[in-house]
Motif scaffolding. Structure first.
Motif, PDB file in Angstrom:
ATOM      1  N   PHE A   1      18.579  17.560  -3.632  1.00  0.00           N
ATOM      2  CA  PHE A   1      18.328  17.947  -5.016  1.00  0.00           C
ATOM      3  C   PHE A   1      16.887  17.617  -5.417  1.00  0.00           C
ATOM      4  N   MET A   2      16.430  16.419  -5.056  1.00  0.00           N
ATOM      5  CA  MET A   2      15.059  16.015  -5.391  1.00  0.00           C
ATOM      6  C   MET A   2      14.033  16.913  -4.707  1.00  0.00           C
ATOM      7  N   ALA A   3      14.283  17.256  -3.453  1.00  0.00           N
ATOM      8  CA  ALA A   3      13.363  18.138  -2.725  1.00  0.00           C
ATOM      9  C   ALA A   3      13.344  19.540  -3.332  1.00  0.00           C
ATOM     10  N   ALA A   4      14.513  20.007  -3.772  1.00  0.00           N
ATOM     11  CA  ALA A   4      14.610  21.366  -4.318  1.00  0.00           C
ATOM     12  C   ALA A   4      14.053  21.477  -5.731  1.00  0.00           C
ATOM     13  N   THR A   5      14.181  20.422  -6.511  1.00  0.00           N
ATOM     14  CA  THR A   5      13.787  20.502  -7.925  1.00  0.00           C
ATOM     15  C   THR A   5      12.494  19.787  -8.259  1.00  0.00           C
ATOM     16  N   GLY A   6      12.093  18.846  -7.417  1.00  0.00           N
ATOM     17  CA  GLY A   6      10.907  18.048  -7.716  1.00  0.00           C
ATOM     18  C   GLY A   6      11.173  16.942  -8.723  1.00  0.00           C
ATOM     19  N   MET A   7      12.425  16.749  -9.102  1.00  0.00           N
ATOM     20  CA  MET A   7      12.767  15.664 -10.036  1.00  0.00           C
ATOM     21  C   MET A   7      12.651  14.322  -9.331  1.00  0.00           C
ATOM     22  N   GLY A   8      12.391  13.287 -10.111  1.00  0.00           N
ATOM     23  CA  GLY A   8      12.283  11.944  -9.571  1.00  0.00           C
ATOM     24  C   GLY A   8      13.646  11.342  -9.281  1.00  0.00           C
ATOM     25  N   LEU A   9      13.619  10.168  -8.661  1.00  0.00           N
ATOM     26  CA  LEU A   9      14.856   9.514  -8.246  1.00  0.00           C
ATOM     27  C   LEU A   9      15.745   9.156  -9.427  1.00  0.00           C
ATOM     28  N   TRP A  10      15.216   8.488 -10.423  1.00  0.00           N
ATOM     29  CA  TRP A  10      16.054   8.050 -11.542  1.00  0.00           C
ATOM     30  C   TRP A  10      16.644   9.250 -12.298  1.00  0.00           C
ATOM     31  N   ALA A  11      15.842  10.265 -12.549  1.00  0.00           N
ATOM     32  CA  ALA A  11      16.347  11.457 -13.246  1.00  0.00           C
ATOM     33  C   ALA A  11      17.437  12.143 -12.423  1.00  0.00           C
ATOM     34  N   SER A  12      17.236  12.212 -11.118  1.00  0.00           N
ATOM     35  CA  SER A  12      18.232  12.844 -10.243  1.00  0.00           C
ATOM     36  C   SER A  12      19.520  12.030 -10.201  1.00  0.00           C
ATOM     37  N   LEU A  13      19.401  10.707 -10.082  1.00  0.00           N
ATOM     38  CA  LEU A  13      20.595   9.862 -10.088  1.00  0.00           C
ATOM     39  C   LEU A  13      21.338   9.958 -11.414  1.00  0.00           C
ATOM     40  N   SER A  14      20.598  10.016 -12.500  1.00  0.00           N
ATOM     41  CA  SER A  14      21.212  10.110 -13.835  1.00  0.00           C
ATOM     42  C   SER A  14      21.963  11.424 -14.014  1.00  0.00           C
ATOM     43  N   ALA A  15      21.437  12.486 -13.446  1.00  0.00           N
ATOM     44  CA  ALA A  15      22.058  13.800 -13.614  1.00  0.00           C
ATOM     45  C   ALA A  15      23.136  14.091 -12.573  1.00  0.00           C
ATOM     46  N   CYS A  16      22.948  13.583 -11.353  1.00  0.00           N
ATOM     47  CA  CYS A  16      23.775  14.044 -10.232  1.00  0.00           C
ATOM     48  C   CYS A  16      24.677  12.987  -9.600  1.00  0.00           C
ATOM     49  N   VAL A  17      24.515  11.724  -9.954  1.00  0.00           N
ATOM     50  CA  VAL A  17      25.313  10.697  -9.293  1.00  0.00           C
ATOM     51  C   VAL A  17      26.072   9.833 -10.294  1.00  0.00           C
ATOM     52  N   ILE A  18      25.369   9.217 -11.206  1.00  0.00           N
ATOM     53  CA  ILE A  18      25.986   8.226 -12.102  1.00  0.00           C
ATOM     54  C   ILE A  18      27.208   8.776 -12.841  1.00  0.00           C
ATOM     55  N   PRO A  19      27.157   9.999 -13.384  1.00  0.00           N
ATOM     56  CA  PRO A  19      28.356  10.498 -14.081  1.00  0.00           C
ATOM     57  C   PRO A  19      29.557  10.759 -13.160  1.00  0.00           C
ATOM     58  N   PHE A  20      29.327  10.782 -11.852  1.00  0.00           N
ATOM     59  CA  PHE A  20      30.371  11.165 -10.904  1.00  0.00           C
ATOM     60  C   PHE A  20      31.020   9.987 -10.177  1.00  0.00           C
ATOM     61  N   ILE A  21      30.442   8.814 -10.254  1.00  0.00           N
ATOM     62  CA  ILE A  21      30.931   7.690  -9.455  1.00  0.00           C
ATOM     63  C   ILE A  21      32.394   7.374  -9.748  1.00  0.00           C
ATOM     64  N   LEU A  22      32.731   7.122 -10.988  1.00  0.00           N
ATOM     65  CA  LEU A  22      34.127   6.780 -11.312  1.00  0.00           C
ATOM     66  C   LEU A  22      35.090   7.942 -11.072  1.00  0.00           C
ATOM     67  N   PRO A  23      34.755   9.160 -11.512  1.00  0.00           N
ATOM     68  CA  PRO A  23      35.672  10.272 -11.199  1.00  0.00           C
ATOM     69  C   PRO A  23      35.870  10.482  -9.693  1.00  0.00           C
ATOM     70  N   ASP A  24      34.808  10.332  -8.902  1.00  0.00           N
ATOM     71  CA  ASP A  24      34.934  10.535  -7.453  1.00  0.00           C
ATOM     72  C   ASP A  24      35.769   9.431  -6.805  1.00  0.00           C
ATOM     73  N   LEU A  25      35.637   8.205  -7.284  1.00  0.00           N
ATOM     74  CA  LEU A  25      36.487   7.122  -6.777  1.00  0.00           C
ATOM     75  C   LEU A  25      37.946   7.371  -7.153  1.00  0.00           C
ATOM     76  N   ALA A  26      38.164   7.862  -8.371  1.00  0.00           N
ATOM     77  CA  ALA A  26      39.537   8.183  -8.800  1.00  0.00           C
ATOM     78  C   ALA A  26      40.112   9.314  -7.944  1.00  0.00           C
ATOM     79  N   LYS A  27      39.298  10.321  -7.638  1.00  0.00           N
ATOM     80  CA  LYS A  27      39.759  11.415  -6.770  1.00  0.00           C
ATOM     81  C   LYS A  27      40.099  10.887  -5.388  1.00  0.00           C
ATOM     82  N   GLY A  28      39.299   9.963  -4.903  1.00  0.00           N
ATOM     83  CA  GLY A  28      39.564   9.365  -3.603  1.00  0.00           C
ATOM     84  C   GLY A  28      40.863   8.573  -3.602  1.00  0.00           C
ATOM     85  N   TRP A  29      41.098   7.812  -4.644  1.00  0.00           N
ATOM     86  CA  TRP A  29      42.348   7.052  -4.746  1.00  0.00           C
ATOM     87  C   TRP A  29      43.536   8.012  -4.760  1.00  0.00           C
TER      88      TRP A  29
END
Length: 175
Positions: A137-165
């Motif tokens: 995502f960072m390579a494709a968009t040129g966004m920085g690490l924190w912005a990319s994590l905020s948009a693409c990872v942080i909102p998904f951590i709990l839902p993805d763990l719940a899906k895994g459970w």
């Protein structure tokens, strides 16, 4: 002869299960909620379910088959999207991590029956997805690490763990 027949039947049974997991991913992944550049999708659940149910090679094969169907134009990606543009677009790294996710979780599930260790396998599988997907995502968009994590990872951590459970729970019931 019976051994050869048993081996053949076992192969057919394994491939059938892998195909069913692929079908599950094709049915569930398009169901999504767009919450930014990455959608909250049930595809992760389907991939983790394949990892919890199948041996490692078949789990990865199932995920690859799902990706190939989407690449070929079937509307199986989030929001009923399809084609190479999705697979190689800005969020394609998350999709391309699916075979790795399925393989990793399957490896963990093959080694232990411990729910805690299997949940650690879910976390590891998700971490691999986040690493590959966010770097892409960072390579494709040129966004920085924190912005990319905020948009693409942080909102998904709990839902993805719940899906895994849920995937682990369902796999136990299906066995």
């Amino acid at each position: 002869m019976p051994t050869q027949f048993s081996s053949s039947a076992s192969t057919v049974r394994g491939l059938t299960r892998a195909a069913l997991c692929t079908a599950c991913a094709c049915l569930l992944a398009p169901v999504s909620i767009p919450i930014g550049p990455v959608s909250l999708t049930l595809g992760v659940f389907a991939i983790l379910l394949a990892g919890a149910l199948l041996p490692p090679a078949l789990a990865a094969l199932s995920a690859c088959a799902y990706l190939l169907l989407g690449f070929a134009g079937l509307p199986v990606f989030a929001g009923f999207a399809a084609g190479p543009g999705v697979l190689f677009g800005m969020t394609g790294g998350y999709l391309l991590a699916y075979p790795i996710m399925a393989w990793l979780l399957s490896m963990v599930c093959e080694k232990t029956r411990s729910r805690g260790v299997r949940m650690a396998g879910v976390a590891l599988a998700n971490l691999c997805c986040y690493l590959l997907g966010t770097a892409w995502f960072m390579a494709a968009t040129g966004m920085g690490l924190w912005a990319s994590l905020s948009a693409c990872v942080i909102p998904f951590i709990l839902p993805d763990l719940a899906k895994g459970w849920c995937a682990l729970w369902l796999a136990e019931r299906l066995r």
